[in-house]
Design a protein around this motif. Sequence first.
Motif, PDB file in Angstrom:
ATOM      1  N   TYR A  34       0.839  -1.189   0.000  1.00 30.05           N
ATOM      2  CA  TYR A  34       0.000   0.000   0.000  1.00 30.05           C
ATOM      3  C   TYR A  34       0.883   1.251   0.000  1.00 30.05           C
ATOM      4  CZ  TYR A  34       1.025  -0.446   5.015  1.00 30.05           C
ATOM      5  OH  TYR A  34       1.654  -0.584   6.227  1.00 30.05           O
ATOM      6  N   GLU A  35       0.255   2.387  -0.289  1.00 24.00           N
ATOM      7  CA  GLU A  35       0.971   3.659  -0.276  1.00 24.00           C
ATOM      8  C   GLU A  35       0.681   4.378   1.023  1.00 24.00           C
ATOM      9  OE1 GLU A  35       1.227   7.913  -2.680  1.00 24.00           O
ATOM     10  OE2 GLU A  35       0.128   6.243  -3.561  1.00 24.00           O
ATOM     11  N   TYR A  36       1.734   4.915   1.638  1.00 25.42           N
ATOM     12  CA  TYR A  36       1.574   5.653   2.892  1.00 25.42           C
ATOM     13  C   TYR A  36       2.673   6.707   2.975  1.00 25.42           C
ATOM     14  CZ  TYR A  36       1.187   6.615   7.873  1.00 25.42           C
ATOM     15  OH  TYR A  36       1.036   7.236   9.088  1.00 25.42           O
ATOM     16  N   ASN A  37       2.288   7.954   3.105  1.00 20.56           N
ATOM     17  CA  ASN A  37       3.224   9.075   3.264  1.00 20.56           C
ATOM     18  C   ASN A  37       4.338   9.099   2.212  1.00 20.56           C
ATOM     19  OD1 ASN A  37       1.899  10.185   5.436  1.00 20.56           O
ATOM     20  ND2 ASN A  37       3.230   9.266   6.970  1.00 20.56           N
ATOM     21  N   GLY A  38       3.984   8.926   0.960  1.00 16.53           N
ATOM     22  CA  GLY A  38       4.970   9.001  -0.115  1.00 16.53           C
ATOM     23  C   GLY A  38       5.850   7.767  -0.246  1.00 16.53           C
ATOM     24  N   ASN A  39       5.458   6.672   0.394  1.00 12.96           N
ATOM     25  CA  ASN A  39       6.216   5.428   0.330  1.00 12.96           C
ATOM     26  C   ASN A  39       5.303   4.282  -0.103  1.00 12.96           C
ATOM     27  OD1 ASN A  39       8.958   6.033   1.643  1.00 12.96           O
ATOM     28  ND2 ASN A  39       7.516   6.873   3.119  1.00 12.96           N
ATOM     29  N   ILE A  40       5.887   3.316  -0.782  1.00 18.90           N
ATOM     30  CA  ILE A  40       5.198   2.055  -0.994  1.00 18.90           C
ATOM     31  C   ILE A  40       5.597   1.188   0.188  1.00 18.90           C
ATOM     32  CG2 ILE A  40       5.022  -0.019  -2.408  1.00 18.90           C
ATOM     33  CD1 ILE A  40       5.655   1.723  -4.840  1.00 18.90           C
ATOM     34  N   LYS A  41       4.624   0.721   0.921  1.00 18.53           N
ATOM     35  CA  LYS A  41       4.872  -0.126   2.094  1.00 18.53           C
ATOM     36  C   LYS A  41       4.492  -1.554   1.746  1.00 18.53           C
ATOM     37  CE  LYS A  41       5.725   3.096   5.270  1.00 18.53           C
ATOM     38  NZ  LYS A  41       6.806   3.117   6.228  1.00 18.53           N
ATOM     39  N   ILE A  42       5.347  -2.471   2.116  1.00 22.57           N
ATOM     40  CA  ILE A  42       5.085  -3.891   1.923  1.00 22.57           C
ATOM     41  C   ILE A  42       5.265  -4.579   3.261  1.00 22.57           C
ATOM     42  CG2 ILE A  42       5.859  -6.022   0.790  1.00 22.57           C
ATOM     43  CD1 ILE A  42       6.756  -4.216  -1.562  1.00 22.57           C
ATOM     44  N   GLU A  43       4.287  -5.386   3.620  1.00 26.15           N
ATOM     45  CA  GLU A  43       4.365  -6.183   4.839  1.00 26.15           C
ATOM     46  C   GLU A  43       4.146  -7.638   4.441  1.00 26.15           C
ATOM     47  OE1 GLU A  43       2.723  -2.805   7.931  1.00 26.15           O
ATOM     48  OE2 GLU A  43       1.366  -4.401   7.301  1.00 26.15           O
ATOM     49  N   ALA A  44       5.075  -8.501   4.844  1.00 28.71           N
ATOM     50  CA  ALA A  44       5.009  -9.920   4.501  1.00 28.71           C
ATOM     51  C   ALA A  44       4.986 -10.746   5.779  1.00 28.71           C
ATOM     52  CB  ALA A  44       6.209 -10.311   3.643  1.00 28.71           C
ATOM     53  N   ASP A 101      12.807   5.177  -5.131  1.00 26.62           N
ATOM     54  CA  ASP A 101      14.192   5.596  -4.905  1.00 26.62           C
ATOM     55  C   ASP A 101      14.942   4.391  -4.350  1.00 26.62           C
ATOM     56  OD1 ASP A 101      16.602   6.688  -4.176  1.00 26.62           O
ATOM     57  OD2 ASP A 101      15.754   8.227  -2.871  1.00 26.62           O
ATOM     58  N   LYS A 102      15.691   3.718  -5.207  1.00 27.49           N
ATOM     59  CA  LYS A 102      16.343   2.468  -4.816  1.00 27.49           C
ATOM     60  C   LYS A 102      17.451   2.657  -3.792  1.00 27.49           C
ATOM     61  CE  LYS A 102      19.236   2.559  -8.928  1.00 27.49           C
ATOM     62  NZ  LYS A 102      19.554   1.888 -10.174  1.00 27.49           N
ATOM     63  N   TYR A 103      17.876   3.879  -3.568  1.00 28.48           N
ATOM     64  CA  TYR A 103      18.952   4.139  -2.608  1.00 28.48           C
ATOM     65  C   TYR A 103      18.436   4.466  -1.207  1.00 28.48           C
ATOM     66  CZ  TYR A 103      21.671   4.260  -6.872  1.00 28.48           C
ATOM     67  OH  TYR A 103      22.246   3.927  -8.069  1.00 28.48           O
ATOM     68  N   SER A 104      17.135   4.543  -1.035  1.00 27.98           N
ATOM     69  CA  SER A 104      16.572   4.914   0.269  1.00 27.98           C
ATOM     70  C   SER A 104      15.594   3.872   0.807  1.00 27.98           C
ATOM     71  CB  SER A 104      15.858   6.267   0.153  1.00 27.98           C
ATOM     72  OG  SER A 104      16.755   7.263  -0.286  1.00 27.98           O
ATOM     73  N   SER A 106       9.898  -0.418   3.283  1.00 25.08           N
ATOM     74  CA  SER A 106       9.438   0.908   2.907  1.00 25.08           C
ATOM     75  C   SER A 106      10.258   1.383   1.720  1.00 25.08           C
ATOM     76  CB  SER A 106       9.601   1.869   4.092  1.00 25.08           C
ATOM     77  OG  SER A 106       9.140   3.141   3.750  1.00 25.08           O
ATOM     78  N   LEU A 107       9.575   1.639   0.601  1.00 28.17           N
ATOM     79  CA  LEU A 107      10.229   2.063  -0.628  1.00 28.17           C
ATOM     80  C   LEU A 107       9.744   3.463  -0.983  1.00 28.17           C
ATOM     81  CD1 LEU A 107       8.946  -1.174  -1.350  1.00 28.17           C
ATOM     82  CD2 LEU A 107      11.056  -0.910  -2.608  1.00 28.17           C
ATOM     83  N   PRO A 108      10.595   4.486  -0.834  1.00 26.16           N
ATOM     84  CA  PRO A 108      10.176   5.848  -1.172  1.00 26.16           C
ATOM     85  C   PRO A 108       9.828   5.983  -2.658  1.00 26.16           C
ATOM     86  CG  PRO A 108      12.208   5.861   0.088  1.00 26.16           C
ATOM     87  CD  PRO A 108      11.949   4.445  -0.309  1.00 26.16           C
TER      88      PRO A 108
END
Length: 165
Positions: A63-73, A128-131, A144-146
């Motif tokens: 899901y998207e949250y605060n400008g990030n793609i969040k993944i929970e597994a 942003d693969k660096y963050s 968390s993927l910005p």
Amino acid sequence: MELDKWKDLIKMSAKYQNQDFWGTFVSPENSSHNKKHSFSGLEQEKISRFLSNQDIYPRCDMYEYNGNIKIEAELPGVCKNDIKVSLLQNELIIKGKCSSFHQHLRYFLKERHSRSFEKVLTLPMPVDKYSIESSFENGILSISLPILFEEEEIIQIFVKSEEKL
């Protein structure tokens, strides 16, 4: 008369439940089945992956949250050191292994099996693969993927006149 329709439907559905029928779709190269029912390599790979349960485990939320793609597994019982996460272009890959078998124990019931797993999640937008940040707590892998918000660059294109070069 209505019963005859149901009997026909049951016969037809039994045909499609037959393992040999589905085998022609999953392994068309070994089949003499009509080629119009075969799939391309990519489609066959997706079908094989679906049938192998590899896409099912681990169960994930994205899901998207605060400008990030969040993944929970969900990874209950998995050690942090047995998890490998990587990013390849726009696909996040979660690999690992679950080991629940202990040789020194005498089992009376063994329902949890040891297995390796790999789940590939296609990201819906550039990141942003660096963050990228991740954590593992209480059997939940959080990533968390910005989101990469790039402003579109306007490129000026000059039109040349009809001159001979």
